[in-house]
Write a protein that holds these residues in place. Structure first.
Motif, short mmCIF file in Angstrom:
data_model
loop_
_atom_site.label_atom_id
_atom_site.label_comp_id
_atom_site.label_asym_id
_atom_site.label_seq_id
_atom_site.Cartn_x
_atom_site.Cartn_y
_atom_site.Cartn_z
N ALA A 100 0.81 -1.33 -0.01
CA ALA A 100 0.21 0.00 -0.16
C ALA A 100 0.73 1.18 0.05
O ALA A 100 2.08 1.31 0.89
N ILE A 101 0.47 2.12 -0.97
CA ILE A 101 1.42 3.44 -1.14
C ILE A 101 0.46 4.37 -0.76
O ILE A 101 -0.75 4.56 -1.30
N SER A 102 0.92 5.63 -0.35
CA SER A 102 0.03 6.80 0.10
C SER A 102 0.68 7.97 -0.89
O SER A 102 1.89 7.92 -1.26
N TYR A 103 -0.22 8.88 -0.98
CA TYR A 103 0.45 10.45 -1.57
C TYR A 103 1.69 10.79 -0.64
O TYR A 103 2.88 11.41 -1.36
N HIS A 104 1.54 10.60 0.66
CA HIS A 104 2.75 11.00 1.55
C HIS A 104 4.24 10.36 0.86
O HIS A 104 5.26 10.90 0.87
N ASP A 105 4.01 8.89 0.59
CA ASP A 105 4.93 8.29 0.17
C ASP A 105 5.65 8.76 -1.28
O ASP A 105 6.86 9.08 -1.49
N ALA A 106 4.55 9.09 -1.95
CA ALA A 106 5.25 9.49 -3.27
C ALA A 106 5.63 10.95 -3.37
O ALA A 106 6.72 10.96 -4.07
N ILE A 107 5.31 11.98 -2.41
CA ILE A 107 5.96 13.18 -2.52
C ILE A 107 7.28 12.92 -1.75
O ILE A 107 8.02 13.93 -2.06
N ALA A 108 7.31 12.04 -0.78
CA ALA A 108 8.80 11.87 -0.09
C ALA A 108 9.76 11.37 -1.32
O ALA A 108 10.88 11.86 -1.19
N VAL A 109 9.54 10.43 -2.19
CA VAL A 109 10.30 10.20 -3.12
C VAL A 109 10.69 11.12 -4.03
O VAL A 109 11.59 11.33 -4.58
N GLN A 110 9.41 12.10 -4.61
CA GLN A 110 9.66 13.01 -5.36
C GLN A 110 10.49 14.08 -4.79
O GLN A 110 11.40 14.69 -5.62
N ARG A 111 10.38 14.39 -3.75
CA ARG A 111 11.33 15.33 -2.94
C ARG A 111 12.90 14.91 -3.29
O ARG A 111 13.79 15.61 -3.47
N ARG A 112 13.01 13.49 -2.90
CA ARG A 112 14.45 13.00 -2.92
C ARG A 112 15.00 13.18 -4.42
O ARG A 112 16.10 13.38 -4.70
N LEU A 113 14.00 13.09 -5.62
CA LEU A 113 14.32 13.10 -7.02
C LEU A 113 14.99 14.56 -6.97
O LEU A 113 15.98 14.68 -7.74
N LEU A 114 14.19 15.58 -6.61
CA LEU A 114 14.25 17.04 -6.92
C LEU A 114 15.76 17.19 -6.20
O LEU A 114 16.48 17.96 -6.95
N GLU A 115 16.02 16.89 -5.04
CA GLU A 115 17.21 17.15 -4.26
C GLU A 115 18.28 16.49 -4.55
O GLU A 115 19.62 16.94 -5.03
N GLU A 116 18.32 15.11 -4.74
CA GLU A 116 19.44 14.46 -5.14
C GLU A 116 19.61 14.37 -6.62
O GLU A 116 21.09 14.24 -6.90
N GLN A 117 18.84 14.41 -7.36
CA GLN A 117 19.24 14.38 -8.87
C GLN A 117 19.48 15.67 -9.57
O GLN A 117 20.17 15.81 -10.33
N PHE A 118 18.97 16.77 -8.92
CA PHE A 118 19.17 17.97 -9.43
C PHE A 118 19.39 19.25 -8.72
O PHE A 118 19.63 20.46 -9.08
N GLY A 119 19.52 18.98 -7.23
CA GLY A 119 19.89 19.88 -6.20
C GLY A 119 19.05 20.98 -6.23
O GLY A 119 19.12 22.04 -5.93
N ILE A 120 17.70 20.57 -6.26
CA ILE A 120 16.53 21.64 -6.48
C ILE A 120 16.03 21.89 -4.86
O ILE A 120 15.74 20.97 -4.17
#
Length: 341
Positions: A100-120
């Motif tokens: 079971a995945i939640s929106y909270h899980d999705a946003i947490a991974v999206q934030r990691r993408l922005l910060e780790e991949q792009f430094g945003i």
């Protein structure tokens, strides 16, 4: 990061979900448009809607478009369960149910993408329609330090009881198909997907749309022709197990359902500091505009907050007006105003 077709994959590794379960090797598919500037402050995040993949929603993006790729660096993260990011259709789980995945899980991974991949660290705008709008709301509440503006188009901060009921009906039609066995689909539920489309047709479009035979504007000679061509096949190309996963995410949508807010929706709304644009469809039947009307006065710390219903008979589809020029122009004007704030 692995290049794959026209999108890329962010390998999130083993992720502990909000439920406490660990999802091994979680993968987030995404696509970027435009160029990230040196200050890294021209970012628009544009999450996907129910059943949609990035190719279904990228029509908004382009030079001079509603989301202008000449000015902004736009990222579409594909929501889990859509067949590109980790989903039942591409995740070998054996006899174990898909976690079971939640929106909270999705946003947490999206934030990691922005910060780790792009430094945003700053997002100029989070824009989303439907389930994408719910993600925009979650972003604004969970990460007010990052989000400068959020446009919630035909979405809400919490899945309402009426919205939940609509999804119960969709799910009931789907799992009534004999292909559903022991908690999952073992083959494509052709009849179930068609029944789901018929239910969606009644909820997604408005009373006025059918009363005034607006479907004639699309070249159909009868209501049945419209339904058969448009809604009977609307979900035929989607994996039914994926759809069930996204229905569960949708029904569980609630920006306050986390340790930070402990279910207190008013507190979650008051945590938002972004410029907020709530843009429901005036005739949307399941993301009712009155949900946004109740949310608006609770946005007490938002830099600005506006409620701008889309004046349209196209129901929920008014928020995704690929072939509805008047609705498209309304959204573009509202977005231009928001981005200038």
């Amino acid at each position: 990061m692995v290049a794959d077709s026209d999108y890329q994959i962010y390998e999130a590794g083993d992720v502990v979900l909000q439920s406490g379960a660990t999802f091994p090797s979680l993968r987030l598919a995404y696509k970027t448009y435009g160029t990230l500037n040196a200050a890294k402050d021209n970012v628009i995040l544009y999450p996907t809607s129910f059943g949609a993949q990035h190719t279904d929603i990228e029509w908004l993006i382009g030079p001079g478009g509603i989301l202008d790729s000449d000015k902004y660096f736009i990222i579409i993260p594909n929501l889990f369960g859509n067949g590109l990011s980790s989903s039942p259709s591409n995740t070998p789980v054996g006899e174990t149910p898909f976690p079971a995945i939640s929106y909270h899980d999705a946003i947490a991974v999206q934030r990691r993408l922005l910060e780790e991949q792009f430094g945003i660290q700053k997002i100029a705008l989070v824009y989303g329609w439907s389930m994408g709008g719910m993600q925009a709301y979650h972003w604004a509440a969970l990460h007010p330090d990052m989000v400068e503006r959020a446009a919630v188009v035909c979405g809400s901060a919490r899945c309402s009881p009426y919205n939940h009921l609509f999804l119960d009906a969709v799910k009931a039609a789907l799992i009534a198909d004999p292909a559903y066995r022991n908690g999952r689909f073992v083959e494509k539920p052709v009849a179930g997907l068609r029944a789901m489309g018929r239910i969606y047709a009644g909820w997604a479009m408005s009373y006025e749309f059918y009363r005034d035979e607006v479907w004639r504007e699309q070249g159909f000679g009868s209501q049945e022709d419209y339904l058969a061509a448009t809604w009977d096949t609307a979900f035929a190309h989607r994996d039914a197990n994926n759809l069930l996963t996204q229905i569960a995410i949708w029904q569980g949508g609630d920006i306050s359902n986390c340790a930070a807010f402990s279910g207190d929706l008013d507190r979650a709304l008051s945590a938002i500091t972004a410029h907020m644009l709530l843009m429901p469809g005036q005739t949307d039947r399941y993301f009712d505009w009155r949900d946004n009307e109740r949310e608006l006065p609770k946005l007490v710390h938002a830099r600005s907050a506006a409620l701008r219903p889309i004046p349209s008979v196209h129901g929920h589809r008014a928020g995704n007006p690929v072939r509805i020029p008047a609705d498209r122009d309304f959204i573009k004007a509202q977005m231009s105003s928001l981005l200038q704030s």
